[in-house]
Design a protein around this motif. Structure first.
Motif, PDB file in Angstrom:
ATOM      1  N   LEU A 159      42.783  47.513  67.661  1.00 30.05           N
ATOM      2  CA  LEU A 159      41.398  47.906  68.789  1.00 30.05           C
ATOM      3  C   LEU A 159      40.280  48.484  68.267  1.00 30.05           C
ATOM      4  N   GLY A 160      40.795  48.962  67.658  1.00 26.71           N
ATOM      5  CA  GLY A 160      39.264  50.373  67.049  1.00 26.71           C
ATOM      6  C   GLY A 160      38.522  49.447  66.123  1.00 26.71           C
ATOM      7  N   ARG A 161      39.127  48.636  65.431  1.00 26.23           N
ATOM      8  CA  ARG A 161      38.099  47.677  64.761  1.00 26.23           C
ATOM      9  C   ARG A 161      37.324  46.240  65.177  1.00 26.23           C
TER      10      ARG A 161
ATOM     11  N   GLY B  84      37.436  56.068  62.704  1.00 28.15           N
ATOM     12  CA  GLY B  84      38.319  56.220  61.488  1.00 28.15           C
ATOM     13  C   GLY B  84      37.773  54.928  60.658  1.00 28.15           C
ATOM     14  N   VAL B  85      38.008  53.328  61.213  1.00 34.74           N
ATOM     15  CA  VAL B  85      37.435  51.981  60.341  1.00 34.74           C
ATOM     16  C   VAL B  85      36.382  52.353  60.279  1.00 34.74           C
TER      17      VAL B  85
ATOM     18  N   THR C 261      44.093  50.070  57.882  1.00 35.02           N
ATOM     19  CA  THR C 261      44.031  49.608  59.746  1.00 35.02           C
ATOM     20  C   THR C 261      45.165  49.849  60.437  1.00 35.02           C
ATOM     21  N   VAL C 262      45.946  50.491  60.228  1.00 34.65           N
ATOM     22  CA  VAL C 262      47.130  50.393  60.619  1.00 34.65           C
ATOM     23  C   VAL C 262      47.671  52.376  60.408  1.00 34.65           C
ATOM     24  N   LEU C 263      47.580  52.553  59.501  1.00 34.70           N
ATOM     25  CA  LEU C 263      46.758  54.083  59.365  1.00 34.70           C
ATOM     26  C   LEU C 263      46.016  55.021  59.993  1.00 34.70           C
ATOM     27  N   VAL C 264      44.997  54.326  60.339  1.00 31.84           N
ATOM     28  CA  VAL C 264      44.429  54.609  61.033  1.00 31.84           C
ATOM     29  C   VAL C 264      44.335  54.499  62.408  1.00 31.84           C
ATOM     30  N   GLY C 265      45.264  53.976  63.031  1.00 31.61           N
ATOM     31  CA  GLY C 265      45.589  53.629  63.826  1.00 31.61           C
ATOM     32  C   GLY C 265      46.618  54.335  64.121  1.00 31.61           C
ATOM     33  N   ILE C 266      47.689  54.602  63.748  1.00 31.72           N
ATOM     34  CA  ILE C 266      48.604  55.865  63.620  1.00 31.72           C
ATOM     35  C   ILE C 266      47.820  57.469  63.762  1.00 31.72           C
TER      36      ILE C 266
END
Length: 89
Positions: free
Chosen positions: A19-21, A76-77, A35-40
């Motif tokens: 969703l951030g992307r 973050g992204v 992307t997953v690490l930024v999301g976490i």
């Protein structure tokens, strides 16, 4: 932490990171893992921020908390994509 906690953290991280992307315009040249690490990270920081301002515990979906998490994931992204584009130049 149990395996179900790890799997749910990865799923939520993927969801929040994705969703951030989506909220960031243009193409981001970062991997799915980043992307997953930024999301976490955004999910954890967003949940902490929502609890600090007192909107983490509501009935139903916590829309303010979710918006905070997605916004942080977008930041973050964007930061990672800009850093990567500078390294490639």
């Amino acid at each position: 932490m149990e395996i179900t906690g790890i799997i749910s953290a990865l799923f939520i991280g993927l969801l929040i990171g994705g969703l951030g992307r989506l909220v960031v315009p243009g193409k981001q040249r970062i991997s799915v893992l980043l992307t997953v690490l930024v999301g976490i990270a955004a999910a954890l920081v967003g949940t902490f921020g929502a609890s600090v301002i007192g909107v983490a515990e509501t009935d139903g979906i916590d829309w303010i908390e979710l918006a905070l998490q997605v916004g942080l994931a977008g930041v973050g992204v964007t930061a990672l994509a800009k850093r990567r584009s500078r390294q490639l130049s």
